[in-house]
Design an enzyme around this catalytic site. Structure first.
Site, short mmCIF file in Angstrom:
data_model
loop_
_atom_site.label_atom_id
_atom_site.label_comp_id
_atom_site.label_asym_id
_atom_site.label_seq_id
_atom_site.Cartn_x
_atom_site.Cartn_y
_atom_site.Cartn_z
N THR A 175 13.03 5.48 9.64
CA THR A 175 13.93 4.35 9.91
C THR A 175 13.35 3.07 9.32
O THR A 175 12.17 2.76 9.53
CB THR A 175 14.14 4.19 11.43
OG1 THR A 175 14.66 5.42 11.91
CG2 THR A 175 15.09 3.06 11.75
N GLN A 220 0.33 -9.39 -5.61
CA GLN A 220 -0.31 -10.72 -5.55
C GLN A 220 0.39 -11.71 -6.48
O GLN A 220 0.39 -12.91 -6.21
CB GLN A 220 -1.77 -10.53 -5.92
CG GLN A 220 -2.76 -11.39 -5.21
CD GLN A 220 -2.61 -11.52 -3.71
OE1 GLN A 220 -2.10 -12.53 -3.23
NE2 GLN A 220 -3.08 -10.55 -2.95
N THR A 255 0.84 -1.20 0.00
CA THR A 255 0.00 0.00 0.00
C THR A 255 0.87 1.25 0.00
O THR A 255 0.70 2.15 -0.84
CB THR A 255 -0.93 0.01 1.24
OG1 THR A 255 -1.75 -1.16 1.18
CG2 THR A 255 -1.81 1.24 1.28
N HIS A 297 4.47 -9.88 3.03
CA HIS A 297 3.59 -10.85 3.72
C HIS A 297 2.75 -11.68 2.76
O HIS A 297 2.05 -12.60 3.19
CB HIS A 297 2.72 -10.16 4.78
CG HIS A 297 1.61 -9.32 4.24
ND1 HIS A 297 0.29 -9.67 4.36
CD2 HIS A 297 1.62 -8.14 3.58
CE1 HIS A 297 -0.47 -8.73 3.80
NE2 HIS A 297 0.30 -7.80 3.33
N SER A 351 5.14 -7.05 -2.06
CA SER A 351 4.88 -7.04 -0.61
C SER A 351 5.42 -8.30 0.03
O SER A 351 5.34 -9.39 -0.57
CB SER A 351 3.36 -6.95 -0.40
OG SER A 351 3.05 -6.96 0.98
N ASN A 387 -6.14 -9.80 -6.89
CA ASN A 387 -6.15 -10.50 -5.61
C ASN A 387 -7.40 -11.34 -5.39
O ASN A 387 -7.35 -12.36 -4.73
CB ASN A 387 -5.99 -9.50 -4.46
CG ASN A 387 -6.81 -8.24 -4.66
OD1 ASN A 387 -6.61 -7.51 -5.62
ND2 ASN A 387 -7.75 -8.00 -3.78
N CYS A 423 -15.72 -6.99 3.35
CA CYS A 423 -16.66 -7.02 4.45
C CYS A 423 -16.22 -5.94 5.44
O CYS A 423 -15.06 -5.88 5.83
CB CYS A 423 -16.55 -8.39 5.11
SG CYS A 423 -17.69 -8.65 6.43
N1 PLP Z 1 -2.13 -4.89 -3.89
C1 PLP Z 1 -2.69 -6.10 -3.96
C2 PLP Z 1 -2.98 -6.69 -5.29
C3 PLP Z 1 -3.00 -6.79 -2.78
O1 PLP Z 1 -3.56 -8.00 -2.85
C4 PLP Z 1 -2.71 -6.17 -1.53
C5 PLP Z 1 -3.06 -6.84 -0.28
O2 PLP Z 1 -4.06 -7.55 -0.19
C6 PLP Z 1 -2.13 -4.91 -1.53
C7 PLP Z 1 -1.84 -4.29 -2.72
C8 PLP Z 1 -1.78 -4.22 -0.23
O3 PLP Z 1 -0.64 -4.85 0.30
P1 PLP Z 1 -0.07 -4.53 1.76
O4 PLP Z 1 -0.94 -5.29 2.70
O5 PLP Z 1 1.34 -5.06 1.72
O6 PLP Z 1 -0.13 -3.07 1.96
#
Ligand code: PLP
Length: 371
Positions: free
Chosen positions: A234, A176, A74, A198, A196, A148, A314
């Site tokens: 940081t 994704q 994000t 996670h 990303s 996603n 949701c």
């Molecule tokens: N973009 C996509 C396609 C995602 O699936 C997600 C998270 O679900 C994000 C951006 C946001 O990622 P983050 O949680 O690392 O901010």
């Protein structure tokens, strides 16, 4: 979380941290040190971060100096939008972008316009061409590599060619796709690519903006000058160190998703699969229950020990219709009843079996749906 009790089929929401990434995170946490400090502790923290940068660069075919770490996709997407603002005069984004773009764009860029998608869930290339012709130049264009919710992979080559011909700047959200299909930033031909941690089994709290050489960069935020002035503050070295280890893992394969969908097709023809014939991520299955809202289904799956997601977002107990499926012009019940199962690095056949067993119970509530 006791793995034996839970079948985790929600890797697109967040993949559990890989043991080797957790180990790297722990080691970095116990070392401490600020990577901007010149003393030995600072240098050790910086070395961990630069090692992660090298590995991420290797995984996506980028130059390490063109990578700016951020807190996640994000923030990296928002940095990219700001980065382009110094040069771009208009902003077009696909109607199926993640909220990190779709919700942010109208606030951040008055006049930003959504590019429609086809019924197949693919960005409408003819509409993109028309919009590029009409937009103030140069345009910033955001199209994700894979969605996603549906897992549908976008024709970025076709998009990039049109954006390049129009003299625009392309931003690709690969959050994704990364770890599930190859991501090569040179092949993507984008000014900005975002990933990303996670989503790939790295710790939450890290992500990256990857810049093409020479891509414009304007930072809206002043601060300590970290990340070559691209992202002040940081750095989260422990999360970044874990991310750097997770990027070395192999990409996810389709074995479990395909086994699930084969069983689903054979047993319940009334359940529709979204994007079944489209190019899709190998781990994602979005299926439409004929008789139950996704919100109810997610709870029923959870009671059976299975973690899945509603396709529709949701909030405060109310399910909204899926914006992505609406943009595809899908029937109303798809927009409200779509459930997403997504597999990842620690998925097993037992997860698939638990998912199918839970589905069996859910479908048994309306026996005429099971032939
Ligand atoms: N973009 C996509 C396609 C995602 O699936 C997600 C998270 O679900 C994000 C951006 C946001 O990622 P983050 O949680 O690392 O901010």
């Amino acid at each position: 979380m006791a793995r034996a009790m839970t079948a985790y089929c929600d890797h697109n929401a967040g993949s559990p941290v890989r043991p080797e990434a957790l180990e790297a995170l722990r080691r970095a946490l116990s070392l401490g040190g600020n990577p901007s400090s010149v003393h030995r502790a600072g240098r050790a923290a910086r070395a961990l971060m630069e090692d992660a940068r090298e590995h991420l660069a290797g995984a996506v075919n980028a130059h390490p100096e063109n990578i700016a770490f951020a807190s996640g996709a994000t923030e990296a997407l928002h940095l990219a939008i700001e980065a382009a603002r110094g040069e771009a005069r208009s902003f077009l984004y696909s109607a199926i972008e993640h909220d990190a773009v779709a919700d942010h764009a109208p606030r951040a860029w008055p006049g930003a316009q959504a590019i429609p998608v086809t019924g197949a869930g693919i960005v409408d290339l003819a509409a993109l061409e028309r919009m590029l012709a009409d937009a103030a130049k140069p345009a910033l264009v955001a199209v994700m590599l894979a969605n996603n919710e549906t897992g549908i992979v976008q024709p970025i080559g076709e998009v990039a060619r049109r954006v390049r011909e129009a003299g625009g700047l392309l931003l690709v959200d690969a959050a994704q796709a990364f770890g599930k299909i190859p991501v090569d930033v040179v092949a993507l031909d984008a000014a900005y690519v975002v990933v990303s941690s996670h989503k790939i089994g790295g710790p939450p709290g890290a992500g990256a903006l990857i810049l093409a050489p020479g891509a414009p960069f304007r930072s809206a935020q002043g601060g300590g000058g970290q990340e070559r002035g691209r992202r002040p503050g940081t750095e989260n070295v422990p999360a970044i160190a874990g991310f750097g280890v997770a990027v070395r893992a192999p990409v996810v394969v389709s074995e479990f998703r395909d086994a699930f969908e084969r069983a689903l097709r054979a047993r319940w023809p009334a359940i529709e699969l979204v994007g079944a014939t489209a190019p899709r991520l190998p781990n994602t299955s979005l299926f439409v229950l004929p008789h139950m809202k996704a919100e109810t289904a997610v709870i029923a799956f959870d009671l059976a020990g299975v973690c899945v997601s509603a396709g529709a977002a949701c909030s405060s107990g109310k399910v909204r219709s899926s914006r992505v499926l609406e943009a595809m012009g899908a029937p109303h019940h798809w927009c409200t009843n779509a459930v997403r199962a997504s597999f990842g690095w620690n998925s097993t056949r037992a997860d698939v079996d638990a998912l199918l067993a839970a589905l069996e119970r859910i479908m048994a509530r309306t026996p005429e749906l099971t032939p």
